[in-house]
Design a protein around this motif. Structure first.
Motif, PDB file in Angstrom:
ATOM      1  N   SER A  39       0.802  -1.222   0.000  1.00 32.29           N
ATOM      2  CA  SER A  39       0.000   0.000   0.000  1.00 32.29           C
ATOM      3  C   SER A  39       0.833   1.270   0.000  1.00 32.29           C
ATOM      4  CB  SER A  39      -0.932   0.015   1.212  1.00 32.29           C
ATOM      5  OG  SER A  39      -1.520  -1.232   1.450  1.00 32.29           O
ATOM      6  N   GLU A  40       1.828   1.339   0.849  1.00 30.14           N
ATOM      7  CA  GLU A  40       2.575   2.584   1.034  1.00 30.14           C
ATOM      8  C   GLU A  40       3.366   2.977  -0.209  1.00 30.14           C
ATOM      9  OE1 GLU A  40       2.131   0.341   3.325  1.00 30.14           O
ATOM     10  OE2 GLU A  40       1.141   1.526   4.872  1.00 30.14           O
ATOM     11  N   TRP A  41       3.733   2.011  -1.030  1.00 33.62           N
ATOM     12  CA  TRP A  41       4.609   2.320  -2.159  1.00 33.62           C
ATOM     13  C   TRP A  41       3.912   2.260  -3.508  1.00 33.62           C
ATOM     14  CZ3 TRP A  41       9.089   4.706  -1.431  1.00 33.62           C
ATOM     15  CH2 TRP A  41       9.619   4.682  -0.130  1.00 33.62           C
ATOM     16  N   THR A  86       2.190   8.496   5.952  1.00 34.38           N
ATOM     17  CA  THR A  86       1.507   7.207   5.916  1.00 34.38           C
ATOM     18  C   THR A  86       0.934   6.923   7.292  1.00 34.38           C
ATOM     19  OG1 THR A  86       3.478   6.003   6.576  1.00 34.38           O
ATOM     20  CG2 THR A  86       3.155   6.358   4.209  1.00 34.38           C
ATOM     21  N   PRO A  87      -0.276   6.383   7.332  1.00 37.05           N
ATOM     22  CA  PRO A  87      -0.897   6.210   8.652  1.00 37.05           C
ATOM     23  C   PRO A  87      -0.416   4.989   9.430  1.00 37.05           C
ATOM     24  CG  PRO A  87      -2.431   5.582   6.905  1.00 37.05           C
ATOM     25  CD  PRO A  87      -1.209   6.112   6.220  1.00 37.05           C
ATOM     26  N   PHE A  88       0.214   4.033   8.774  1.00 32.64           N
ATOM     27  CA  PHE A  88       0.488   2.775   9.472  1.00 32.64           C
ATOM     28  C   PHE A  88       1.973   2.459   9.688  1.00 32.64           C
ATOM     29  CE2 PHE A  88      -3.775   1.837   7.529  1.00 32.64           C
ATOM     30  CZ  PHE A  88      -4.470   1.815   8.732  1.00 32.64           C
ATOM     31  N   VAL A  89       2.856   3.167   9.035  1.00 30.71           N
ATOM     32  CA  VAL A  89       4.280   2.884   9.260  1.00 30.71           C
ATOM     33  C   VAL A  89       4.823   3.907  10.249  1.00 30.71           C
ATOM     34  CG1 VAL A  89       6.549   2.611   8.220  1.00 30.71           C
ATOM     35  CG2 VAL A  89       4.497   1.929   6.943  1.00 30.71           C
ATOM     36  N   ARG A  90       5.376   3.394  11.319  1.00 30.83           N
ATOM     37  CA  ARG A  90       5.892   4.286  12.363  1.00 30.83           C
ATOM     38  C   ARG A  90       7.404   4.093  12.473  1.00 30.83           C
ATOM     39  NH1 ARG A  90       1.477   3.032  17.134  1.00 30.83           N
ATOM     40  NH2 ARG A  90       2.489   0.984  17.004  1.00 30.83           N
ATOM     41  N   VAL A  91       8.151   5.111  12.183  1.00 29.78           N
ATOM     42  CA  VAL A  91       9.605   5.042  12.294  1.00 29.78           C
ATOM     43  C   VAL A  91       9.996   5.468  13.705  1.00 29.78           C
ATOM     44  CG1 VAL A  91      11.796   5.912  11.421  1.00 29.78           C
ATOM     45  CG2 VAL A  91       9.885   5.477   9.842  1.00 29.78           C
ATOM     46  N   ARG A  92      10.713   4.608  14.384  1.00 26.75           N
ATOM     47  CA  ARG A  92      11.115   4.928  15.751  1.00 26.75           C
ATOM     48  C   ARG A  92      12.381   5.792  15.765  1.00 26.75           C
ATOM     49  NH1 ARG A  92       9.106   1.167  19.616  1.00 26.75           N
ATOM     50  NH2 ARG A  92       7.057   0.533  18.877  1.00 26.75           N
ATOM     51  N   ASP A 131       6.114  -1.132  12.543  1.00 29.17           N
ATOM     52  CA  ASP A 131       7.029  -0.267  13.295  1.00 29.17           C
ATOM     53  C   ASP A 131       8.468  -0.575  12.891  1.00 29.17           C
ATOM     54  OD1 ASP A 131       4.776   0.701  14.555  1.00 29.17           O
ATOM     55  OD2 ASP A 131       5.547   0.411  16.585  1.00 29.17           O
ATOM     56  N   ILE A 132       9.213   0.473  12.690  1.00 31.11           N
ATOM     57  CA  ILE A 132      10.585   0.320  12.198  1.00 31.11           C
ATOM     58  C   ILE A 132      11.578   0.912  13.196  1.00 31.11           C
ATOM     59  CG2 ILE A 132      12.216   1.049  10.394  1.00 31.11           C
ATOM     60  CD1 ILE A 132       9.872   0.889   8.417  1.00 31.11           C
ATOM     61  N   GLY A 133      12.490   0.083  13.648  1.00 30.48           N
ATOM     62  CA  GLY A 133      13.594   0.552  14.491  1.00 30.48           C
ATOM     63  C   GLY A 133      14.898   0.366  13.737  1.00 30.48           C
TER      64      GLY A 133
END
Lengths: 343, 343, 343, 343
Positions: free
Chosen positions: A129-131, A267-273, A291-293
């Protein structure tokens, strides 16, 4: 909206029911199965008693008329056969791997069976979806991404695309909860031997490898060959991809931060930490988040990137609903607003 | 043999009690603690009721006379202080990290405290049983390896030593059960948030990194810098290190097989699996085994090597007993003959 | 509606945030804490990042003005002090045990502290939604039931009330997931010792005993003394109460079926299963359902009744929201429509 | 001693191998199976690699000559057929339920198949080691007790025998780890639906009910009818029976304590805990212990008694080895000295 699910008895199907049941625009959820015609869904899944009343219908073109969207959550081969016929009348979202691989030779090599027709493959849009949001809007058929590819690609695309990692060095150590293996009882997922145990399986042999390589290649404008290990972790849901890659000269912690954050700021669903704040799988449990760390290591000039999703939601049914929302011009988060169930 | 355990109340200590209780040559197990003098071990651990009757004694040179071997299972700093004094009268096996790092600057950097004296560091032999057997035989003090280093080194040493992997490319994705974090209750290991969850922690910051690098360097005759991620898996015991490295020209599946198998053909506890047969952690549960699985990937010329141990046994107390056996000329497997508890 | 949560950092609080965030009538959720003023909720709970932005405020009468409803999810003693003041301006729903026990002597005996004032106790309505709906509608203060009482009472009230069980013979064997023990790390809930383990605790000594006895007595018009064992099961959420009682002459399987089904035929969250179809805890996971299974045994003339809930939802925050809905004349299921998360 | 195991591929069989491998008097362990002739045990169970080298042999009278003891760990019906023939040449220990029920009508009612011959049933001694030691010494065939009966009987016999509980009031709420359900993959024990879940099954219908009733009746000199619920707990090993019964006039806490303690003061494996100190299942993990906790409640004059075992050890293979030791005049604890594996 009128929706139908083919293959509703698996975990992908029941998760679609959970999500669509609370979707503000969905008025009907019909369920289909090739083998259990007439059986009530609540016989298999008593947890939906008194809320979901449908029985399984046999799959036929006639019965599948009149829906706005049809989800296929079926074993290999089914959607290769059905998606073309169904897409004449409805939008189709295919959760199987059948329509994801563009190169027939690659599909046949990794899946060990014949690929779908060129015509369908051409029509099908890869539903990350995001891309691929713009193409998804126009698509009649969606090839919904696999769980491992979703976790990996959301983490790696921004970096591969911007040259912030050397694609030839990408190594992916992926871990999944057991629902990824489906509902059929098996020795691999027998409780007595999966509990309190950690297994590694299909090293460099997982079907999701060509899917990841194909999509990364698209952003790299070059082929890429990855190393992928997949592990089974004693947990029900959740997936973590721990990814390693060398960072070329010219990139550093600050640049990586900017690349990741700018990629997902809308984007509403990808969260970059923040740097070094690592996510755990439970922090996205039962939600559509990814979630991305990440940690950039000065000593080795390597990036360690971690991406976590719920394999049944963002890794399957949630992303399918997100794609439905995009296809129909709905709010992208419709039906997907639930916070993670934590703890 | 008369044995003593300092720091008996932790998991390393109670596991030593389990193993030494069934050791044919051990006639006494005295237990010492800095803080719980007089407390019966069964108050903390009712599972040893009616089998183990000792109470904790205060640590003093006088009380610690007359033992053949003294195990230190203590927090950082204790053995730096005590091992020299104790080693005058008894063999000492230190399960802490105090005596493992030869370079004081490295110790101080990673441990954030002052190192032990040069004299003790010189006396202490790194107790990786399979690779240092001859020195262990003569040693008065053993620096017993950490759990991650044990899993990693048993897998990597044969390959690094023989040049079958490019040491500069080593990436280690390690996963541990929670007992590695010790007995103290903490937010990190609170059941409600650790269950059904997968966590990643201390990426590239784990204290075991300099230990691994130091030991690999010894076999490589060069420095080596590794990437290490550590994960906490929802299981009590067990550790898996999934390791990745590039294989230089001149090595292939067959050569790797020969290197691994010849390295361990005369060792009782390291089991090299056939190509592609991967071990799970439960298959070494509660035993002193280290099982090694491996896959050589022709596509990427990379080796994926998996090493599993029980972190409390081969990763701590079991290896300590193995070292005791070697030091005292006993059968190497004495007291360690139990098959894994499976399932 | 404007809502406030006092004691928002515990599991009751964070579950309230999850439920209220998706409630169609809630426009504000303010969070209060006695000890962490100014701290952002996402610092404790990163899983709500990018969705919940509030910081903790200090508890004061001034700051707590202007809310429609205030939830107290606080340790013993807090609501005894605060609920009277707060209830002047807002409806109050207290999730602690402070206001549940009418008899001060009983409260003091089981809780080991002084009871709340007679005035508040008189005002507080016991919030067992299904059985006290009319009073809840009019209430200014709700004493929200405990988790064990909810599971037990929903199962037992219909039978005690109708004389279908001999109340003097009631034995309750209750099992809970660990979230019932709260968020504070403790030896009891240390992962390494709770995993793969089953514990029994507080046999006949649990604070929920007087609450159950008081409420059953109300339907029996007589005192009742129960036997209650509580167990900690290695799972995060979920509660099962297995209850046993003798069935007097004149009652049989058919009558019990009618009693149970008629009691709950108009309730949205209690689901009575067919005879001998037993529910598991996961079948109500993350939902507000209470599922009831039952077996009548001709051999012994005993009834075995099983009631399962999610201890954090129907056993705490979900029922609190259900009560809020009833108090404010909203749809009883508003914000609570989510299907169980299964598997 | 030369030993043979028929049905070695199940969990009972592999646990026998673990125990017999470390037994000081056992020199041979031959393995037999009806269906996998020629297969190496390590193919099914890689955790015994490099320690156990036997392949499965076909079951025949000829092949089964020359053993001192033969263990049957087989499905219903097998030992009814084989134990008579085998017992001519060797002592036989049957881990199945075939020979446990003396009354053919009861067997047929609960097992739904024909019972063994009267002759074998007469020869078979019920192998509850602690209570039938004298008969076991002389026995040629042992009917090794079931797991639930072992846990229940060790707890209840002393009290029923002495009249300290009213046998008509006995209610048993039993909980088991999943290994009790065997090695075959099934929907019931599929990891994704068993993890983080608690199930109740076979309420008042478990085959172990007539076994418990028969043995209690023997000590009571009267028939007894129990209520038994069985639960599946998300853990691999371990069993807890929580038992409830009314205590008649004339008995109190002190008397119960004396009865329990005197009953087991000379037994090596049953450990009676002090009043109110309750055991957890992990405290007997992988050991042959049965730990008993108990609470006498003055309010209700009821006793709550808790008995924990490892279902695969004291509940099956460990007790079988204990019986072997008794039959052959060996030390009762031979091969069973291992401390519980904790944590």
């Amino acid at each position: 909206m009128k929706t139908a699910i083919i293959g509703a008895t698996g975990y992908g199907g029941i998760e679609l029911i959970r999500l669509l049941s609370n979707h503000p625009s969905v008025e009907q959820i019909a369920v289909f199965s090739s083998s259990q015609q007439g059986v009530k869904m609540t016989d298999s899944y008593p947890h939906i008693s008194e809320r979901f009343f449908e029985s399984l219908q046999d799959i036929s073109i006639e019965a599948l008329q009149g829906f706005d969207v049809i989800f296929l959550s079926t074993p290999p081969g089914v959607s290769a056969e059905w998606s073309s016929k169904l897409s004449a009348a409805a939008k189709v979202i295919d959760l199987s791997g059948d329509l994801r691989i563009n190169d027939p030779a690659e599909y046949e090599k990794w899946y060990g069976r014949e690929t779908a027709s060129k015509e369908i493959l051409n029509k099908a849009v890869y539903g990350l979806s995001e891309w691929n949001r713009e193409q998804i809007k126009e698509a009649q058929i969606i090839a919904n991404p696999g769980c491992y590819p979703t976790a990996v690609l959301l983490g790696m695309i921004p970096l591969v695309k911007s040259g912030a990692v050397d694609a030839a060095t990408i190594i992916i150590d992926a871990k999944s909860g057991t629902t990824g293996a489906g509902r059929s009882a098996s020795a691999m997922t027998h409780y007595s031997e999966m509990n309190d145990n950690l297994k590694i399986y299909k090293v460099n042999e997982h079907k999701h490898i060509p899917e990841i390589e194909q999509e990364l290649a698209g952003f790299l404008n070059d082929t890429v060959t990855i190393t992928l290990s997949t592990h089974l972790v004693p947990m029900t849901r959740g997936m973590m991809a721990t990814m390693y890659a060398s960072v070329p000269e010219g990139f550093d912690e600050q640049k990586i931060k900017e690349i990741l954050e700018s990629s997902y700021k809308n984007t509403p669903f990808v969260r970059v930490r923040p740097h070094k704040q690592m996510p755990s799988t439970r922090e996205v449990n039962a939600s559509n988040f990814c979630d991305i760390g990440w940690v950039y290591d000065e000593r080795t000039k390597r990036l360690t990137l971690v991406s976590v999703i719920d394999n049944l939601v963002k890794g399957a049914s949630g992303q399918a609903v997100q794609n439905m929302n995009i296809m129909f011009g709905l709010e992208e988060t419709a039906g997907l607003n639930g916070l993670p169930v934590f703890p």
